[in-house]
Design a protein around this motif. Structure first.
Motif, PDB file in Angstrom:
ATOM      1  N   ARG A   1       0.804  -1.222   0.000  1.00  0.00           N
ATOM      2  CA  ARG A   1       0.000   0.000   0.000  1.00  0.00           C
ATOM      3  C   ARG A   1       0.843   1.283   0.000  1.00  0.00           C
ATOM      4  O   ARG A   1       0.575   2.190  -0.771  1.00  0.00           O
ATOM      5  N   VAL A   2       1.843   1.355   0.878  1.00  0.00           N
ATOM      6  CA  VAL A   2       2.585   2.615   1.015  1.00  0.00           C
ATOM      7  C   VAL A   2       3.925   2.598   0.294  1.00  0.00           C
ATOM      8  O   VAL A   2       4.582   3.634   0.195  1.00  0.00           O
ATOM      9  N   GLY A   3       4.347   1.445  -0.173  1.00  0.00           N
ATOM     10  CA  GLY A   3       5.617   1.354  -0.895  1.00  0.00           C
ATOM     11  C   GLY A   3       6.567   0.387  -0.212  1.00  0.00           C
ATOM     12  O   GLY A   3       6.860   0.533   0.977  1.00  0.00           O
ATOM     13  N   ARG A   4       7.017  -0.622  -0.961  1.00  0.00           N
ATOM     14  CA  ARG A   4       7.880  -1.659  -0.368  1.00  0.00           C
ATOM     15  C   ARG A   4       9.253  -1.123  -0.015  1.00  0.00           C
ATOM     16  O   ARG A   4       9.843  -1.519   0.988  1.00  0.00           O
ATOM     17  N   LYS A   5       9.768  -0.240  -0.844  1.00  0.00           N
ATOM     18  CA  LYS A   5      11.074   0.360  -0.554  1.00  0.00           C
ATOM     19  C   LYS A   5      11.012   1.148   0.754  1.00  0.00           C
ATOM     20  O   LYS A   5      11.906   1.024   1.610  1.00  0.00           O
ATOM     21  N   ARG A   6       9.984   1.938   0.927  1.00  0.00           N
ATOM     22  CA  ARG A   6       9.853   2.751   2.134  1.00  0.00           C
ATOM     23  C   ARG A   6       9.778   1.874   3.376  1.00  0.00           C
ATOM     24  O   ARG A   6      10.460   2.118   4.383  1.00  0.00           O
ATOM     25  N   VAL A   7       8.957   0.836   3.321  1.00  0.00           N
ATOM     26  CA  VAL A   7       8.810  -0.063   4.470  1.00  0.00           C
ATOM     27  C   VAL A   7      10.119  -0.782   4.760  1.00  0.00           C
ATOM     28  O   VAL A   7      10.529  -0.937   5.916  1.00  0.00           O
ATOM     29  N   LEU A   8      10.807  -1.225   3.713  1.00  0.00           N
ATOM     30  CA  LEU A   8      12.074  -1.943   3.891  1.00  0.00           C
ATOM     31  C   LEU A   8      13.122  -1.071   4.569  1.00  0.00           C
ATOM     32  O   LEU A   8      13.778  -1.495   5.528  1.00  0.00           O
TER      33      LEU A   8
ATOM     34  N   ALA B   1      10.342  -4.985  13.916  1.00  0.00           N
ATOM     35  CA  ALA B   1      11.155  -4.444  12.822  1.00  0.00           C
ATOM     36  C   ALA B   1      11.434  -5.498  11.761  1.00  0.00           C
ATOM     37  O   ALA B   1      11.367  -5.224  10.558  1.00  0.00           O
ATOM     38  N   GLY B   2      11.716  -6.733  12.214  1.00  0.00           N
ATOM     39  CA  GLY B   2      12.033  -7.793  11.263  1.00  0.00           C
ATOM     40  C   GLY B   2      10.870  -8.143  10.356  1.00  0.00           C
ATOM     41  O   GLY B   2      11.072  -8.591   9.218  1.00  0.00           O
ATOM     42  N   ALA B   3       9.640  -7.928  10.835  1.00  0.00           N
ATOM     43  CA  ALA B   3       8.469  -8.248  10.024  1.00  0.00           C
ATOM     44  C   ALA B   3       8.377  -7.386   8.764  1.00  0.00           C
ATOM     45  O   ALA B   3       7.669  -7.740   7.815  1.00  0.00           O
ATOM     46  N   THR B   4       9.070  -6.272   8.749  1.00  0.00           N
ATOM     47  CA  THR B   4       9.017  -5.406   7.567  1.00  0.00           C
ATOM     48  C   THR B   4      10.000  -5.845   6.482  1.00  0.00           C
ATOM     49  O   THR B   4       9.844  -5.456   5.319  1.00  0.00           O
ATOM     50  N   LEU B   5      11.001  -6.652   6.841  1.00  0.00           N
ATOM     51  CA  LEU B   5      12.129  -6.876   5.927  1.00  0.00           C
ATOM     52  C   LEU B   5      11.879  -7.966   4.902  1.00  0.00           C
ATOM     53  O   LEU B   5      11.988  -7.730   3.687  1.00  0.00           O
ATOM     54  N   MET B   6      11.575  -9.177   5.353  1.00  0.00           N
ATOM     55  CA  MET B   6      11.531 -10.306   4.428  1.00  0.00           C
ATOM     56  C   MET B   6      10.435 -10.196   3.367  1.00  0.00           C
ATOM     57  O   MET B   6      10.688 -10.443   2.187  1.00  0.00           O
ATOM     58  N   PRO B   7       9.178  -9.834   3.719  1.00  0.00           N
ATOM     59  CA  PRO B   7       8.166  -9.704   2.662  1.00  0.00           C
ATOM     60  C   PRO B   7       8.541  -8.639   1.636  1.00  0.00           C
ATOM     61  O   PRO B   7       8.300  -8.804   0.436  1.00  0.00           O
ATOM     62  N   ALA B   8       9.142  -7.542   2.103  1.00  0.00           N
ATOM     63  CA  ALA B   8       9.504  -6.470   1.171  1.00  0.00           C
ATOM     64  C   ALA B   8      10.592  -6.920   0.199  1.00  0.00           C
ATOM     65  O   ALA B   8      10.552  -6.580  -0.991  1.00  0.00           O
ATOM     66  N   THR B   9      11.565  -7.711   0.687  1.00  0.00           N
ATOM     67  CA  THR B   9      12.639  -8.139  -0.216  1.00  0.00           C
ATOM     68  C   THR B   9      12.111  -9.061  -1.305  1.00  0.00           C
ATOM     69  O   THR B   9      12.424  -8.884  -2.485  1.00  0.00           O
ATOM     70  N   LEU B  10      11.308 -10.044  -0.937  1.00  0.00           N
ATOM     71  CA  LEU B  10      10.768 -10.958  -1.951  1.00  0.00           C
ATOM     72  C   LEU B  10       9.825 -10.238  -2.913  1.00  0.00           C
ATOM     73  O   LEU B  10       9.823 -10.510  -4.115  1.00  0.00           O
ATOM     74  N   ALA B  11       8.994  -9.327  -2.383  1.00  0.00           N
ATOM     75  CA  ALA B  11       8.071  -8.585  -3.246  1.00  0.00           C
ATOM     76  C   ALA B  11       8.835  -7.710  -4.235  1.00  0.00           C
ATOM     77  O   ALA B  11       8.442  -7.595  -5.411  1.00  0.00           O
ATOM     78  N   LEU B  12       9.917  -7.084  -3.800  1.00  0.00           N
ATOM     79  CA  LEU B  12      10.706  -6.258  -4.710  1.00  0.00           C
ATOM     80  C   LEU B  12      11.389  -7.114  -5.777  1.00  0.00           C
ATOM     81  O   LEU B  12      11.531  -6.693  -6.929  1.00  0.00           O
ATOM     82  N   ILE B  13      11.817  -8.330  -5.414  1.00  0.00           N
ATOM     83  CA  ILE B  13      12.376  -9.247  -6.418  1.00  0.00           C
ATOM     84  C   ILE B  13      11.322  -9.571  -7.463  1.00  0.00           C
ATOM     85  O   ILE B  13      11.601  -9.603  -8.668  1.00  0.00           O
ATOM     86  N   ARG B  14      10.092  -9.806  -7.028  1.00  0.00           N
ATOM     87  CA  ARG B  14       8.993 -10.105  -7.969  1.00  0.00           C
ATOM     88  C   ARG B  14       8.769  -8.964  -8.940  1.00  0.00           C
ATOM     89  O   ARG B  14       8.422  -9.178 -10.108  1.00  0.00           O
ATOM     90  N   ASN B  15       8.992  -7.735  -8.485  1.00  0.00           N
ATOM     91  CA  ASN B  15       8.772  -6.573  -9.346  1.00  0.00           C
ATOM     92  C   ASN B  15      10.019  -6.155 -10.121  1.00  0.00           C
ATOM     93  O   ASN B  15       9.926  -5.456 -11.126  1.00  0.00           O
ATOM     94  N   LEU B  16      11.201  -6.558  -9.660  1.00  0.00           N
ATOM     95  CA  LEU B  16      12.439  -6.247 -10.372  1.00  0.00           C
ATOM     96  C   LEU B  16      12.698  -7.189 -11.534  1.00  0.00           C
ATOM     97  O   LEU B  16      13.203  -6.775 -12.585  1.00  0.00           O
TER      98      LEU B  16
END
Length: 506
Positions: free
Chosen positions: A81-88, A121-136
């Motif tokens: 919703r707010v941006g995976r990069k920002r959350v990461l 804090a850790g809950a923000t990291l792993m989903p964002a990394t995999l989601a960004l890979i899906r979009n990269l």
């Protein structure tokens, strides 16, 4: 109502700088993996310094997983919703800051609180990394390789953590093992700000706070009830807590089915490949977690290895996982998803069965070979299931799907430590202690080692021998239970993943 699990359109666009961006993402994975492994290595020192009870020691080990399991879906959806990069990047900065609190914890309660905050804090990291890979990475073969590198880095972190942690523990105090997160976090934030592209769902809908609270309350209550039941049996409070957790999760599911923009689209689970991959991840981690949590204690307190040597002893598992993760995509396209996943899980199960023969005099070749095979099996299985989960959804929902994958992993770890860890603890407490032994010696093997220093030589040696023998017996039970879980999961994956294939490049 139409399913969101439509065929994913293959895109040929290849984003410039995607591999450099991947390098930043794997730093976040490294951050989490190193933290998880150094805790196990530092546990004997934490036990000696903070004097936790056996229950508090288990909480120190698993509260991080409890909290992160409860928040992963919410944080993955927040990134959509707010941006995976920002959350990461915000999560990485918080992770580094809270690591300092872990390093300087002065009581068991403070340590448990610090681990819980680190879970947020850790809950923000792993989903964002995999989601960004899906979009990269739009090309399926490139994405498989990227996921393999992502998984291999996590495995490398499990090797770097014990080695670096062992070195620090031999030269500094135990809190130093948490401070190694700071330079990694600093590089991630500084470089990630420049290289990572922002991505989000263009039509996300509101972030439902009621769903967040239901998810967190349900996970925390249910896992707590499982832990307490495994340790103390089903008392009225434990049963009530478990029912409360189940009711909260039921309410969460019902709410997701009625919301126009849910935190988690429950229709994802109609996809057999998605559900099979998630279940395989959860049960695999559950079966392995008892070994992972107690292996460092076995190497140090039973076999008498120094921390750095104990870290090196665990290296084969990471090496096997790295190699398998890098070739998993190619192997899966040559054979099949179910062959690679089921074969990997069966290999782990057999290796865990072999580890039921360990004792204080076991030579390293047997242990090293078993750990190598465990790593290879895990590398194949986790890489392929992650690819299956990401390939099953549209890239705009990648954060929520990634969070489901990571929730299964963390929930499996929490349940495994709770159940298998409690098996070890219960078996350990039954040893016959020599007269004059402090009652605290029954709390943990580390406490027994500390208590032995206060006894005369004959009784000290008798205490250590009895405590170590009892601990190893508990480890045998946990390894045997883990082997049964892994072999059963291997058979289930063979049927659940039938016909599942990874995407091919157009």
């Amino acid at each position: 109502m139409t399913s969101t699990l439509r065929p994913v359109r293959l895109e040929t666009e290849r984003r410039p700088g995607r591999w450099l961006a991947l390098g930043v993402l794997v730093l976040a994975v490294l951050l989490v993996a190193v933290d998880a492994t150094v805790l196990g290595l530092a546990t004997p020192y934490i036990s000696e310094d903070l004097h936790p009870s056996g229950t508090q020691l288990l909480w120190i080990g698993d509260v991080y997983s409890f909290v992160i399991a409860g928040l992963l879906v919410s944080m993955g959806s927040l990134g959509d919703r707010v941006g995976r990069k920002r959350v990461l990047l915000c999560g990485a900065a918080a992770f580094g800051a809270i690591s300092v609190l872990n390093a300087y914890a002065s009581t068991p309660g403070m340590m448990i609180l610090a681990r819980a905050l680190l879970g947020v804090a850790g809950a923000t990291l792993m989903p964002a990394t995999l989601a960004l890979i899906r979009n990269l990475f739009h090309d399926p073969r490139e994405r498989s390789l990227a996921i393999g590198i992502w998984g291999a880095t996590a495995s490398a972190g499990t090797a770097v953590g014990p080695i670096a942690g062992g070195f620090l523990l031999e030269h500094f105090w135990w809190g130093s093992v948490f401070l190694i997160n700071l330079p990694v976090m600093a590089v991630l934030v500084l470089v990630g700000t420049r290289t990572l592209p922002e991505s989000r769902d263009p039509n996300p809908g509101p972030w439902d706070l009621v769903s967040v609270l239901l998810s967190l309350a349900g996970m925390l209550a249910l896992v707590y009830a499982v832990k307490e039941a495994a340790t103390h049996g089903f008392g009225p409070l434990t049963l009530a807590t478990g029912l409360l957790g189940a009711a909260a999760l039921y309410g969460f599911v019902r709410r997701q089915l009625t919301l126009p923009a849910p935190l988690l689209d429950m229709r994802l689970f109609r996809h057999r490949g998605f559900s099979g991959a998630v279940l395989a991840d959860l049960l695999t981690v559950l079966g392995m977690s008892g070994l992972v949590f107690f292996l460092s204690q076995f190497l140090q307190l039973v076999q008498g290895r120094h921390p750095f040597e104990a870290g090196l002893a665990e290296l084969p598992a990471a090496v096997g996982a790295v190699v398998a993760g890098l070739v998993a995509g190619r192997a899966t396209r040559r054979f099949s998803v179910r062959a690679v996943v089921s074969g990997g899980l069966a290999a782990i199960g057999v290796s865990l069965a072999v580890l039921t023969t360990l004792d204080g005099t076991t030579g390293y070749p047997l242990l090293g070979a078993a750990l190598l095979i465990v790593g290879i099996g895990a590398g194949f299985s986790f890489t392929v299931t992650s690819d299956v989960i990401l390939s099953s959804v549209d890239k705009n929902r990648a954060g929520a799907a990634s969070a489901v994958s990571e929730t299964a992993y963390e929930l499996g770890a929490a349940l495994g430590i709770a159940v298998l860890g409690s098996i070890v603890t219960a078996a350990y407490r039954d040893f016959t202690a020599p007269p004059g032994t402090p009652e605290t010696a029954r709390e943990s093997l580390g406490a027994a080692v500390e208590a032995s220093a206060t006894l005369p030589a004959p009784r000290s040696e008798a205490l250590l021998e009895a405590a170590r023998e009892s601990f190893v017996h508990g480890l045998h039970l946990a390894s045997g239970a883990g082997a049964a879980v892994l072999l059963t999961t291997s058979a289930a994956a063979w049927f659940l993943l039938k016909g599942q294939r990874l995407e091919r490049s157009s």
